[in-house]
Enzyme design. Structure first.
Site, short mmCIF file in Angstrom:
data_model
loop_
_atom_site.label_atom_id
_atom_site.label_comp_id
_atom_site.label_asym_id
_atom_site.label_seq_id
_atom_site.Cartn_x
_atom_site.Cartn_y
_atom_site.Cartn_z
N TRP A 195 0.83 -1.21 0.00
CA TRP A 195 0.00 0.00 0.00
C TRP A 195 0.87 1.26 0.00
CZ3 TRP A 195 -3.52 1.99 4.54
CH2 TRP A 195 -4.53 2.81 4.02
C1 FAD Z 1 -6.32 6.87 3.06
C2 FAD Z 1 -7.39 7.25 4.04
C3 FAD Z 1 -7.47 8.55 4.50
C4 FAD Z 1 -8.43 8.92 5.41
N1 FAD Z 1 -8.43 10.20 5.88
C5 FAD Z 1 -9.24 10.55 6.88
C6 FAD Z 1 -9.10 11.84 7.50
O1 FAD Z 1 -8.25 12.66 7.12
N2 FAD Z 1 -9.93 12.14 8.53
C7 FAD Z 1 -10.87 11.25 8.98
O2 FAD Z 1 -11.57 11.59 9.94
N3 FAD Z 1 -11.03 10.03 8.41
C8 FAD Z 1 -10.22 9.66 7.40
N4 FAD Z 1 -10.33 8.39 6.84
C9 FAD Z 1 -11.37 7.47 7.33
C10 FAD Z 1 -11.00 6.73 8.61
O3 FAD Z 1 -9.63 6.54 8.69
C11 FAD Z 1 -11.70 5.37 8.68
O4 FAD Z 1 -13.07 5.55 8.45
C12 FAD Z 1 -11.54 4.68 10.04
O5 FAD Z 1 -10.23 4.76 10.52
C13 FAD Z 1 -11.96 3.25 9.95
O6 FAD Z 1 -11.90 2.63 11.21
P1 FAD Z 1 -12.28 1.09 11.40
O7 FAD Z 1 -11.91 0.73 12.78
O8 FAD Z 1 -13.64 0.83 10.93
O9 FAD Z 1 -11.32 0.35 10.35
P2 FAD Z 1 -9.74 0.10 10.48
O10 FAD Z 1 -9.08 1.10 11.36
O11 FAD Z 1 -9.22 -0.04 9.12
O12 FAD Z 1 -9.66 -1.28 11.25
C14 FAD Z 1 -10.02 -2.51 10.70
C15 FAD Z 1 -9.11 -3.55 11.32
O13 FAD Z 1 -9.62 -4.86 11.11
C16 FAD Z 1 -8.55 -5.71 10.78
N5 FAD Z 1 -9.11 -6.86 10.06
C17 FAD Z 1 -9.70 -6.85 8.84
N6 FAD Z 1 -10.11 -8.10 8.52
C18 FAD Z 1 -9.79 -8.90 9.57
C19 FAD Z 1 -9.95 -10.29 9.84
N7 FAD Z 1 -10.51 -11.12 8.96
N8 FAD Z 1 -9.50 -10.78 11.02
C20 FAD Z 1 -8.88 -9.97 11.93
N9 FAD Z 1 -8.71 -8.65 11.71
C21 FAD Z 1 -9.16 -8.12 10.55
C22 FAD Z 1 -7.64 -4.84 9.94
O14 FAD Z 1 -6.34 -5.34 9.82
C23 FAD Z 1 -7.71 -3.52 10.72
O15 FAD Z 1 -6.77 -3.46 11.75
C24 FAD Z 1 -9.37 7.97 5.89
C25 FAD Z 1 -9.31 6.66 5.42
C26 FAD Z 1 -8.34 6.29 4.51
C27 FAD Z 1 -8.29 4.87 4.02
#
Ligand code: FAD
Lengths: 78, 585
Positions: free
Chosen positions: A19
């Site tokens: 990535w």
């Molecule tokens: C490039 C980018 C820029 C962004 N910029 C901003 C910003 O500037 N400001 C803002 O507020 N938001 C931003 N966002 C949005 C924000 O970061 C996300 O919406 C948020 O962090 C997602 O949180 P989450 O816990 O749902 O997912 P994540 O933090 O991605 O966590 C998911 C976790 O699950 C794990 N996982 C997945 N599948 C499995 C499995 N089968 N078994 C065990 N573990 C697994 C993964 O490894 C990961 O650790 C951005 C997103 C991206 C991608």
């Protein structure tokens, strides 16, 4: 990253699936890892190298014409 | 060294763990859920199952330069709902949005206390970057969060991939998975389970994709492949709004975020003729503040009309601003600075080109995911969902995912406290799952021939791209193409029995493609069902080009029958709580 049993060195096992988040580059205690963008995206030879401190980071960037820029900023509150 | 791939089921070692609360995915939402659970009930055992390593996993891996949703002094929860509702084309769960908004600020202020640097203005207030955004230096924010999780005494299983829930009837009593490094089969029995695996990337072919290197040069975290959705789909959980895909304007080729430039430095989007696209062509929809799907669609329309390429115009920026912009990117996507260097580009002379991303399913940006209640309980007893995997609430972003983590932990504790029995582990289901998980390894040992995960993944991505509205088709689709996609998805699903894996990493990839197929199938059903175009950049039905409130001013939900595999699609009514025109902020 995986360890090559023959050379004892680590390598990126699926470069095409990288990535380019540069987490491994920042985390490597020896500064031994470099991210290179796929050639389809960027030309040779540009570099971006972090120097990680406990509460700050310094980045050195060298573009394809050899221009150098440096950036230092805080990464954690004291 | 990673362990060797097992060649016989009998060789697979088992790890059995009993815990009170199991959290699947130690990302942004999962970490907050873990911390909240442990500080409410320090006596409970809290276990996180993470396919990567908690320190840098998920969307926050490279860092962030902004918190997109923080309620500032002159704003209210109601004004937030109004804005978010209009951004989402009038469709969101207001009850869920309100309960999330109540916790938005708390989560971020805590992160600051733990060490996250947030920029301040001259009055000492958080530095605003747009109406809801605040500027941060989040390069290490995930590392800081992971430290807190450990400090609170949560147990972290790194490099263990979840593959399916443990079910007692339709009740979720934990999950199963395998170690990508140790090769062992994990059976984790839990009182309550929280899913926080993020959204789904890699369903569609990215335009950066080539034979060499660029396969994962995409915007969303490529390691979030939709497993959380897939496990729910397979267990019969109700899902919502998959058809509201997240397609975004990103920097061309690199696929990097552009809010930094357009919101942070007010760089307008222009076309090849130098016209300010949003101000000149979309003024009636809000101009630069138009809903995000309008902004996603705008450059595609320009390309189609022969006015591409498009750019964000950075030529007005001062050297000081350029330096700050690069620091912002170094905090969020450092390799974008490398990209500019590798193009030898001076952005005060040459603007930054933009284009549409490949489509993702991301419940934190749009509203796809589990159908949940205000306690973040899914329709499966014992299972809670938070973050990008949970549906109904668009525009969560970092703060909202954290807030939902807190809510899911509270919901899970309440459920746990009300439990009369801990549920049973059905050993026949465990044995069946173990056989399913290692099947690609066993096939490789026995037959030595089949389909590699990479081959199947690329077939899926191309199919979705061409027939289900990918970026190469400018996000457009019609019924006939979607039906073609469904037909071939069924063939692919049947072909998963031929998948082979040559090492543990490839075994993970095999399951990634299996999971993506389950998500893609439900997605196509949703796209077929919504016979209107509500969000032109996200869901563009060329055979139904208008919005049709008479039929579709409601949620489109689905449920797969675990016994027959049949997917039922139906609607749920909209419930308005905050008064006002739902299409205006
Ligand atoms: C490039 C980018 C820029 C962004 N910029 C901003 C910003 O500037 N400001 C803002 O507020 N938001 C931003 N966002 C949005 C924000 O970061 C996300 O919406 C948020 O962090 C997602 O949180 P989450 O816990 O749902 O997912 P994540 O933090 O991605 O966590 C998911 C976790 O699950 C794990 N996982 C997945 N599948 C499995 C499995 N089968 N078994 C065990 N573990 C697994 C993964 O490894 C990961 O650790 C951005 C997103 C991206 C991608």
């Amino acid at each position: 990253m995986v360890l090559d049993e023959n050379t004892g060195k680590a390598y990126c096992r699926s470069a095409r699936d990288c990535w380019d988040c540069m987490s491994c580059v920042k985390a490597c205690p020896h500064g031994a890892i470099e991210t290179r963008l796929p050639y389809q995206l960027g030309y040779y030879p540009a570099k971006l190298i972090p120097l990680v401190g406990s509460n700050k980071i310094s980045w050195t960037v060298v573009d394809i014409h050899g221009n150098v820029e440096r950036f230092t900023f805080k990464t954690r509150n004291d | 060294m990673p362990a060797k791939l097992p060649t016989k089921l009998e060789d697979v070692a088992e790890v059995r763990i009993e815990t009170d609360i199991l959290i699947i995915g130690a990302g942004n939402a999962g970490c907050y859920a873990a911390i909240e659970a442990k500080r409410r009930r320090p006596d409970l055992r809290v276990t996180l199952m993470e396919k990567a390593h908690i320190d840098r996993s998920g969307c926050l891996a490279a860092g962030m330069d902004a918190i997109n949703t923080y309620i500032k002094k002159n704003e209210t929860i109601e004004s937030f709902v109004r804005w978010s509702r209009a951004q989402a084309g009038g469709l969101l769960r207001e009850d869920l949005t309100i309960t999330m908004a109540e916790l938005l600020n708390q989560a971020i202020e805590e992160w600051e206390e733990w060490g996250l640097p947030i920029k301040k203005d001259e009055n000492g207030e958080y530095l605003a970057r747009g109406r809801w955004d605040i500027a941060i230096q989040g390069s290490e924010m995930k590392v800081i969060l992971a430290e807190k999780v450990r400090e609170y005494g949560c147990e972290v299983l790194n490099r263990v991939v979840a593959t399916n829930y443990l079910l007692d009837g339709d009740r979720v009593v934990g999950a199963m998975g395998f170690g990508v490094r140790d090769g062992k089969f994990y059976i984790i029995k839990a009182g309550a389970t929280i899913v926080a695996t993020g959204g789904a990337a890699g369903l569609y072919k990215p335009y950066t994709n080539d034979g060499n290197d660029c396969h994962h040069q995409i915007w969303y975290c490529p390691f979030n492949v939709g497993t959380g959705y897939a496990m729910g789909i397979r267990a019969g959980a109700e899902m919502t709004t998959f058809e509201m895909r997240w397609c975004a304007v990103r920097t061309k080729d690199f696929n990097g975020p552009i809010d930094t430039i357009s919101v942070g430095y007010k760089a307008p989007m222009i076309n090849a003729k130098g016209e300010k696209i949003l101000a000149e062509r979309y003024a009636h929809m809000g101009g630069d503040a138009a809903p995000r799907f309008v902004r996603a669609n705008a450059p595609m329309e320009e390309w189609l009309a022969g006015r591409g390429p498009c750019y964000v115009d950075t030529r007005h920026m001062t050297p000081e601003q350029v330096k700050n912009l690069k620091i912002d990117y170094l905090n969020e996507r450092p390799s974008f600075v490398l990209f500019l260097a590798a193009r030898g580009q001076d952005i005060t002379k040459e603007p930054i080109e933009v284009y549409g991303s490949d489509p993702y399913i991301v419940g934190g940006h749009t509203a796809s995911g589990y159908w949940i209640d205000v306690k973040r309980a899914t329709t499966l007893p014992g299972l809670f969902a938070c973050g990008d995997v949970a549906g109904g609430v668009p525009n969560k972003f970092v703060g909202g995912c954290a807030a939902e983590g807190i809510l899911a932990a509270r919901g899970a504790i309440e459920y746990l406290e009300s439990l009369e029995d801990k549920g049973q582990v059905d050993e026949s289901l465990v044995a069946a799952e173990k056989a399913r998980v290692y099947a690609p390894a066993i096939r490789q040992a026995r037959e030595g021939d089949g389909i590699t995960p990479r081959e199947m993944e690329e077939r899926l991505q191309r199919l979705m791209d061409e027939y289900a509205g990918g970026v190469h088709q400018f996000y457009r689709m019609n019924r006939e193409r979607l039906e073609y996609a469904l037909k071939h998805l069924a063939i692919l699903k049947d072909q998963t029995k031929y998948l082979i894996a040559r090492d543990l990493h490839e075994l993970m990839e095999a399951h990634e493609v299996i999971d993506r197929l389950d998500v893609a199938e439900v997605l196509v059903h949703h796209l077929l069902f919504r016979e209107e175009t509500r969000w032109p950049g996200w869901q563009n039905r060329v055979d139904f080009p208008e919005r049709d409130d008479s039929r579709f001013d409601c949620f489109v939900n689905s449920r797969r029958d675990p016994k027959t595999g049949k997917i039922e699609v139906f609607t749920r009514p909209y419930e308005q709580i905050v008064p006002g025109d739902r299409y205006r902020p």
